[in-house]
Motif scaffolding. Structure first.
Motif, PDB file in Angstrom:
ATOM      1  N   ALA A  55      44.556  31.602  46.876  1.00 19.64           N
ATOM      2  CA  ALA A  55      44.820  31.096  48.226  1.00 19.64           C
ATOM      3  C   ALA A  55      46.201  30.469  48.322  1.00 19.64           C
ATOM      4  CB  ALA A  55      43.751  30.083  48.621  1.00 19.64           C
ATOM      5  N   ALA A  56      46.656  29.890  47.205  1.00 18.25           N
ATOM      6  CA  ALA A  56      47.974  29.257  47.176  1.00 18.25           C
ATOM      7  C   ALA A  56      49.090  30.242  46.843  1.00 18.25           C
ATOM      8  CB  ALA A  56      47.977  28.121  46.159  1.00 18.25           C
ATOM      9  N   GLY A  57      48.729  31.519  46.629  1.00 17.50           N
ATOM     10  CA  GLY A  57      49.733  32.521  46.297  1.00 17.50           C
ATOM     11  C   GLY A  57      50.102  32.562  44.829  1.00 17.50           C
ATOM     12  N   ASP A  58      49.372  31.828  43.998  1.00 13.18           N
ATOM     13  CA  ASP A  58      49.656  31.777  42.559  1.00 13.18           C
ATOM     14  C   ASP A  58      48.811  32.829  41.843  1.00 13.18           C
ATOM     15  OD1 ASP A  58      50.367  31.137  39.992  1.00 13.18           O
ATOM     16  OD2 ASP A  58      49.331  29.192  39.960  1.00 13.18           O
ATOM     17  N   ARG A  59      49.236  34.080  41.912  1.00 17.54           N
ATOM     18  CA  ARG A  59      48.431  35.169  41.354  1.00 17.54           C
ATOM     19  C   ARG A  59      48.378  35.144  39.837  1.00 17.54           C
ATOM     20  NH1 ARG A  59      52.242  37.950  45.560  1.00 17.54           N
ATOM     21  NH2 ARG A  59      51.125  37.286  47.441  1.00 17.54           N
ATOM     22  N   SER A  60      49.516  34.862  39.208  1.00 13.16           N
ATOM     23  CA  SER A  60      49.500  34.784  37.748  1.00 13.16           C
ATOM     24  C   SER A  60      48.643  33.604  37.294  1.00 13.16           C
ATOM     25  CB  SER A  60      50.923  34.647  37.197  1.00 13.16           C
ATOM     26  OG  SER A  60      51.535  33.452  37.654  1.00 13.16           O
ATOM     27  N   GLY A  61      48.721  32.508  38.029  1.00 13.47           N
ATOM     28  CA  GLY A  61      47.886  31.350  37.704  1.00 13.47           C
ATOM     29  C   GLY A  61      46.409  31.673  37.816  1.00 13.47           C
ATOM     30  N   ALA A  62      46.044  32.530  38.759  1.00 14.47           N
ATOM     31  CA  ALA A  62      44.653  32.935  38.910  1.00 14.47           C
ATOM     32  C   ALA A  62      44.178  33.718  37.690  1.00 14.47           C
ATOM     33  CB  ALA A  62      44.484  33.771  40.173  1.00 14.47           C
ATOM     34  N   VAL A  63      45.014  34.619  37.192  1.00 15.44           N
ATOM     35  CA  VAL A  63      44.664  35.401  36.009  1.00 15.44           C
ATOM     36  C   VAL A  63      44.544  34.489  34.789  1.00 15.44           C
ATOM     37  CG1 VAL A  63      45.385  37.260  34.456  1.00 15.44           C
ATOM     38  CG2 VAL A  63      45.752  37.483  36.923  1.00 15.44           C
ATOM     39  N   VAL A  64      45.500  33.589  34.620  1.00 18.54           N
ATOM     40  CA  VAL A  64      45.476  32.656  33.490  1.00 18.54           C
ATOM     41  C   VAL A  64      44.236  31.773  33.574  1.00 18.54           C
ATOM     42  CG1 VAL A  64      46.631  30.676  32.428  1.00 18.54           C
ATOM     43  CG2 VAL A  64      47.983  32.651  33.187  1.00 18.54           C
ATOM     44  N   ALA A  65      43.916  31.302  34.779  1.00 16.29           N
ATOM     45  CA  ALA A  65      42.750  30.437  34.958  1.00 16.29           C
ATOM     46  C   ALA A  65      41.459  31.166  34.614  1.00 16.29           C
ATOM     47  CB  ALA A  65      42.693  29.920  36.398  1.00 16.29           C
ATOM     48  N   LEU A  66      41.337  32.435  35.017  1.00 20.27           N
ATOM     49  CA  LEU A  66      40.126  33.189  34.705  1.00 20.27           C
ATOM     50  C   LEU A  66      40.000  33.408  33.206  1.00 20.27           C
ATOM     51  CD1 LEU A  66      37.623  34.657  35.529  1.00 20.27           C
ATOM     52  CD2 LEU A  66      39.003  36.681  36.078  1.00 20.27           C
ATOM     53  N   ALA A  67      41.099  33.726  32.536  1.00 18.70           N
ATOM     54  CA  ALA A  67      41.059  33.899  31.081  1.00 18.70           C
ATOM     55  C   ALA A  67      40.630  32.602  30.402  1.00 18.70           C
ATOM     56  CB  ALA A  67      42.428  34.347  30.567  1.00 18.70           C
ATOM     57  N   SER A  68      41.166  31.482  30.871  1.00 20.79           N
ATOM     58  CA  SER A  68      40.815  30.181  30.303  1.00 20.79           C
ATOM     59  C   SER A  68      39.343  29.849  30.526  1.00 20.79           C
ATOM     60  CB  SER A  68      41.702  29.097  30.917  1.00 20.79           C
ATOM     61  OG  SER A  68      41.331  27.811  30.449  1.00 20.79           O
ATOM     62  N   GLN A  69      38.844  30.135  31.733  1.00 20.45           N
ATOM     63  CA  GLN A  69      37.444  29.863  32.034  1.00 20.45           C
ATOM     64  C   GLN A  69      36.520  30.736  31.184  1.00 20.45           C
ATOM     65  OE1 GLN A  69      36.074  27.447  34.191  1.00 20.45           O
ATOM     66  NE2 GLN A  69      38.170  26.744  33.933  1.00 20.45           N
ATOM     67  N   LEU A  70      36.897  31.973  30.955  1.00 25.07           N
ATOM     68  CA  LEU A  70      36.096  32.848  30.105  1.00 25.07           C
ATOM     69  C   LEU A  70      36.059  32.327  28.673  1.00 25.07           C
ATOM     70  CD1 LEU A  70      37.266  36.310  31.481  1.00 25.07           C
ATOM     71  CD2 LEU A  70      34.940  35.388  31.602  1.00 25.07           C
ATOM     72  N   GLN A  71      37.174  31.808  28.188  1.00 23.82           N
ATOM     73  CA  GLN A  71      37.189  31.201  26.856  1.00 23.82           C
ATOM     74  C   GLN A  71      36.257  30.004  26.786  1.00 23.82           C
ATOM     75  OE1 GLN A  71      41.526  30.643  26.330  1.00 23.82           O
ATOM     76  NE2 GLN A  71      41.359  31.948  24.536  1.00 23.82           N
ATOM     77  N   ASP A  72      36.295  29.161  27.819  1.00 28.62           N
ATOM     78  CA  ASP A  72      35.427  27.985  27.850  1.00 28.62           C
ATOM     79  C   ASP A  72      33.950  28.387  27.887  1.00 28.62           C
ATOM     80  OD1 ASP A  72      37.661  26.388  27.835  1.00 28.62           O
ATOM     81  OD2 ASP A  72      37.611  25.930  29.975  1.00 28.62           O
ATOM     82  N   LEU A  73      33.627  29.389  28.699  1.00 27.84           N
ATOM     83  CA  LEU A  73      32.246  29.838  28.799  1.00 27.84           C
ATOM     84  C   LEU A  73      31.765  30.436  27.474  1.00 27.84           C
ATOM     85  CD1 LEU A  73      32.203  31.498  32.340  1.00 27.84           C
ATOM     86  CD2 LEU A  73      31.216  29.303  31.661  1.00 27.84           C
ATOM     87  N   ALA A  74      32.645  31.187  26.805  1.00 24.29           N
ATOM     88  CA  ALA A  74      32.284  31.761  25.509  1.00 24.29           C
ATOM     89  C   ALA A  74      32.029  30.667  24.484  1.00 24.29           C
ATOM     90  CB  ALA A  74      33.390  32.704  25.029  1.00 24.29           C
ATOM     91  N   ALA A  75      32.853  29.615  24.505  1.00 21.55           N
ATOM     92  CA  ALA A  75      32.670  28.500  23.575  1.00 21.55           C
ATOM     93  C   ALA A  75      31.360  27.772  23.852  1.00 21.55           C
ATOM     94  CB  ALA A  75      33.846  27.534  23.686  1.00 21.55           C
ATOM     95  N   THR A  76      31.028  27.610  25.123  1.00 27.02           N
ATOM     96  CA  THR A  76      29.778  26.951  25.494  1.00 27.02           C
ATOM     97  C   THR A  76      28.578  27.766  25.031  1.00 27.02           C
ATOM     98  OG1 THR A  76      30.812  25.928  27.425  1.00 27.02           O
ATOM     99  CG2 THR A  76      28.412  26.074  27.425  1.00 27.02           C
ATOM    100  N   GLU A  77      28.633  29.078  25.230  1.00 23.76           N
ATOM    101  CA  GLU A  77      27.546  29.957  24.798  1.00 23.76           C
ATOM    102  C   GLU A  77      27.381  29.910  23.283  1.00 23.76           C
ATOM    103  OE1 GLU A  77      25.515  32.157  26.461  1.00 23.76           O
ATOM    104  OE2 GLU A  77      26.239  31.840  28.494  1.00 23.76           O
ATOM    105  N   GLU A  78      28.500  29.899  22.561  1.00 25.42           N
ATOM    106  CA  GLU A  78      28.444  29.860  21.100  1.00 25.42           C
ATOM    107  C   GLU A  78      27.838  28.542  20.617  1.00 25.42           C
ATOM    108  OE1 GLU A  78      31.418  30.277  17.217  1.00 25.42           O
ATOM    109  OE2 GLU A  78      32.196  30.516  19.249  1.00 25.42           O
TER     110      GLU A  78
END
Length: 198
Positions: free
Chosen positions: A134-157
């Motif tokens: 929404a803020a026009g930060d497309r690269s930030g959106a990709v980085v944020a999704l990658a980071s969130q996936l890492q966090d979710l994987a760590a939580t699952e582990e």
């Protein structure tokens, strides 16, 4: 296939109705970042590094596809069709973004047997990815999704380890220790028996 997720940005319906010569049909992706229109701008290296780190550390592949327009197609269906054409599997995530100057649309796809929680993934996308788009930060959106996936994987582990706190090596050591104790007890018993007969 799991239900694709669709989100329309503030002025996305206007953009879709107007149409654009830069519209893209669903496509086969061969790289984790597909951005022929250069919508990531100077943030492209950060996005590329984020998806590479995710793949290396958690065996999850994030594919980000950025195009100027979905040409009126439903973003979730566009993402699903692109994932299907690309042969993506259960460890893959596809984020599809169509961005114009004043609007954006996005959808994402994961398979039915994706190893992480769908509810947690939806929450992470809504809280971390959508505001950046929404803020026009497309690269930030990709980085944020990658980071969130890492966090979710760590939580699952971590949850899996709590359910099964003993690792295979620990179990082997315990079994070995019990075997040694039993063997020592057996030998001691035989020795005592021999001494009694004497």
């Amino acid at each position: 296939m799991r239900r694709p997720v669709t989100v329309l940005g503030a002025l996305a319906l206007v953009l879709a109705g107007a149409g654009t010569a830069s519209a893209e049909p669903p496509l086969e992706v061969t790289e984790q970042i597909t951005d022929a229109a250069g919508l990531l701008g100077t943030g492209a290296p950060a996005a590329e590094q984020a998806v590479a780190d995710l793949a290396a550390e958690d065996d999850l592949d994030l594919y980000a596809v950025l195009v100027p327009s979905f040409d009126g197609a439903d973003p979730g269906e566009w993402a699903q069709d692109t994932a299907r054409q690309s042969g993506l599997d259960e460890t893959d995530v596809l984020l599809a973004v169509a961005a114009g100057e004043s609007a954006y649309e996005y959808g994402y796809w994961v398979a039915d047997d994706f190893p992480l929680s769908e509810v947690d993934l939806d929450r992470a996308v809504t809280a971390e990815v959508e505001p950046r788009l929404a803020a026009g930060d497309r690269s930030g959106a990709v980085v944020a999704l990658a980071s969130q996936l890492q966090d979710l994987a760590a939580t699952e582990e971590e949850a899996a380890q709590q359910e099964a706190p003993w690792s295979a090596s620990t179990i082997i050591l315990i079994i070995g220790g019990v075997a040694v104790v039993l063997l020592a007890a057996h030998l001691l018993s035989r020795r005592r028996s021999s001494t009694t007969r004497s």
